[in-house]
Design an enzyme around this catalytic site. Structure first.
Site, PDB file in Angstrom:
ATOM      1  N   GLN A  77      36.363  19.816  59.213  1.00  0.00           N
ATOM      2  CA  GLN A  77      36.289  21.276  59.775  1.00  0.00           C
ATOM      3  C   GLN A  77      35.788  21.087  61.191  1.00  0.00           C
ATOM      4  OE1 GLN A  77      33.561  24.285  58.002  1.00  0.00           O
ATOM      5  NE2 GLN A  77      35.602  24.993  57.211  1.00  0.00           N
ATOM      6  N   ASP A  91      34.451  24.335  51.396  1.00  0.00           N
ATOM      7  CA  ASP A  91      33.710  25.150  52.706  1.00  0.00           C
ATOM      8  C   ASP A  91      32.423  25.571  52.367  1.00  0.00           C
ATOM      9  OD1 ASP A  91      34.564  26.081  55.116  1.00  0.00           O
ATOM     10  OD2 ASP A  91      34.425  28.377  54.042  1.00  0.00           O
ATOM     11  N   SER A 115      33.546  29.315  60.568  1.00  0.00           N
ATOM     12  CA  SER A 115      34.688  28.233  60.727  1.00  0.00           C
ATOM     13  C   SER A 115      35.780  28.430  61.116  1.00  0.00           C
ATOM     14  CB  SER A 115      34.892  27.529  59.199  1.00  0.00           C
ATOM     15  OG  SER A 115      34.529  28.631  58.206  1.00  0.00           O
TER      16      SER A 115
END
Ligand SMILES: CC(C)(COP(=O)(O)OP(=O)(O)OC[C@H]1O[C@@H](n2cnc3c(N)ncnc32)[C@H](O)[C@@H]1OP(=O)(O)O)[C@@H](O)C(=O)NCCC(=O)NCCSC(=O)CCCC(=O)O
Length: 316
Positions: free
Chosen positions: A297, A226, A247
């Protein structure tokens, strides 16, 4: 060996162990299927780092499955910003245990409300002759590259760098992130320079994890995956006045075994942005060219309103 020397060596080994394993991804068991996680590192946004929540949720799910089962995929939504002042509770629902696969649903809660939901699936190792993978992009070896910190240090010594940018860079340097990064493509340390919606960097956990449990390496990779990922979609639009970026979701598929404390090449690409969102796809490669993890994502990008001089994407 004397007891004192043995103890000293044990202490030294402990010091070298990755903080990701010793603290970030170590959860406290509260009850059956209920765990508590803390946050030793908090980003400048002062909300919780998404990768930490994904990694901790995967740890919690993994604690409820049988031996020999390994995470092969997970799909998550970040539904509220995490509050760094309080711990996160992870509630695991044992959705199903089959002969080959076990599925878990994890809800991360703060102040009685869900901040994150996730489904994770685990599989017994089942080798098969049906195998293929695409090719790793070419990249210089990590040992030949400067670290992110060294690159920033170099940029800081540039006499043409404005005071505002210098301040921004010193803040980035101050971040005590438990991962190491060596960028292959130019990084966005000179704000205002639009870049391709791509990133390529070598990455690994700081410190030693060792052979250990394959699920732990996957949880560490979930954390790492991430980091800086969603920014890839922002690269071509850096001239636009950004109010916030976060996100929205995160998906991972684990392919081959890997060690998250060894260098892996992270290839990130954003094929699309629109409707205040940007999509990013990523691949984590072992340095021997084996595809270890695929990632996806979407992020939400909110621009500051009515700022003159914003450059439309079509003009970049
Ligand atoms: C993403 C959101 C905000 C989406 O929810 P939402 O429905 O918009 O929520 P909300 O409470 O109503 O609003 C939040 C905020 O968004 C604003 N907003 C909402 N709709 C609009 C609009 N159409 N135009 C302009 N602004 C809009 C609202 O006014 C709120 O603004 P405010 O917080 O009051 O200033 C929410 O789901 C959320 O906060 N989720 C958590 C996201 C998160 O914490 N992700 C993980 C951390 S980010 C990360 O780790 C990436 C790493 C970044 C890196 O590499 O540096």
């Amino acid at each position: 060996m004397s007891d004192v020397k043995e103890q000293q060596e044990e202490e030294e080994e402990k010091d070298l162990r990755s903080v990701l394993v010793t603290s970030v991804l170590t959860l406290e068991k509260i009850d059956q299927g209920l765990y508590r996680g803390s946050h030793p590192w908090v980003p400048r946004s002062n909300t919780l780092f998404g990768g930490q929540i994904v990694g901790q949720a995967l740890v919690a799910a993994g604690l409820t499955v049988g031996k020999g089962l390994h995470a092969h995929s997970l799909h998550c939504y970040f539904v509220r910003p995490g509050d760094p002042r309080v711990p996160v509770l992870y509630q695991v629902d044992l959705v199903r245990d089959g002969r080959s696969f076990s599925v878990r649903s994890v809800r991360a809660v703060q102040h009685g409300l869900a901040i994150f939901v996730c489904q994770a699936s685990f599989q017994l190792d089942q080798p098969s002759p049906m195998e293929h993978q695409c090719c790793m992009p070419e990249a210089p070896l990590p040992e030949s590259l400067l670290t992110w910190a060294e690159l920033i240090d170099k940029a800081m010594r540039d006499p043409l760098l404005s005071e505002r940018h210098r301040l921004g860079l010193s803040k980035i340097l101050a971040k005590d992130v438990p991962i190491e990064i060596r960028p292959v493509l130019p990084i966005d340390y000179v704000p205002g320079t639009p870049l391709e919606p791509r990133q390529l960097f070598w990455v690994r956990a700081k410190g030693h994890i060792g052979e250990g449990d394959m699920n732990m390496h996957r949880c560490v990779a979930a954390y790492i995956s991430d980091y800086s990922f969603v920014r890839t979609a922002w690269h071509p639009h850096v001239r636009m006045p950004m109010r916030s970026m976060a996100s929205l979701d995160h998906s991972l598929w684990f392919h081959a075994p890997f060690r998250a404390d060894e260098w892996m090449l992270y290839e990130c690409e954003s094929p699309w942005a629109g409707s205040s969102r940007g999509l990013v796809l990523g691949r984590l490669w072992r340095r021997d060219g084996t595809l270890a993890v695929s990632c996806a994502q979407e992020g939400v990008f909110r621009l500051r309103q009515k700022t003159p001089g914003a450059v439309p994407a079509s003009k970049l």
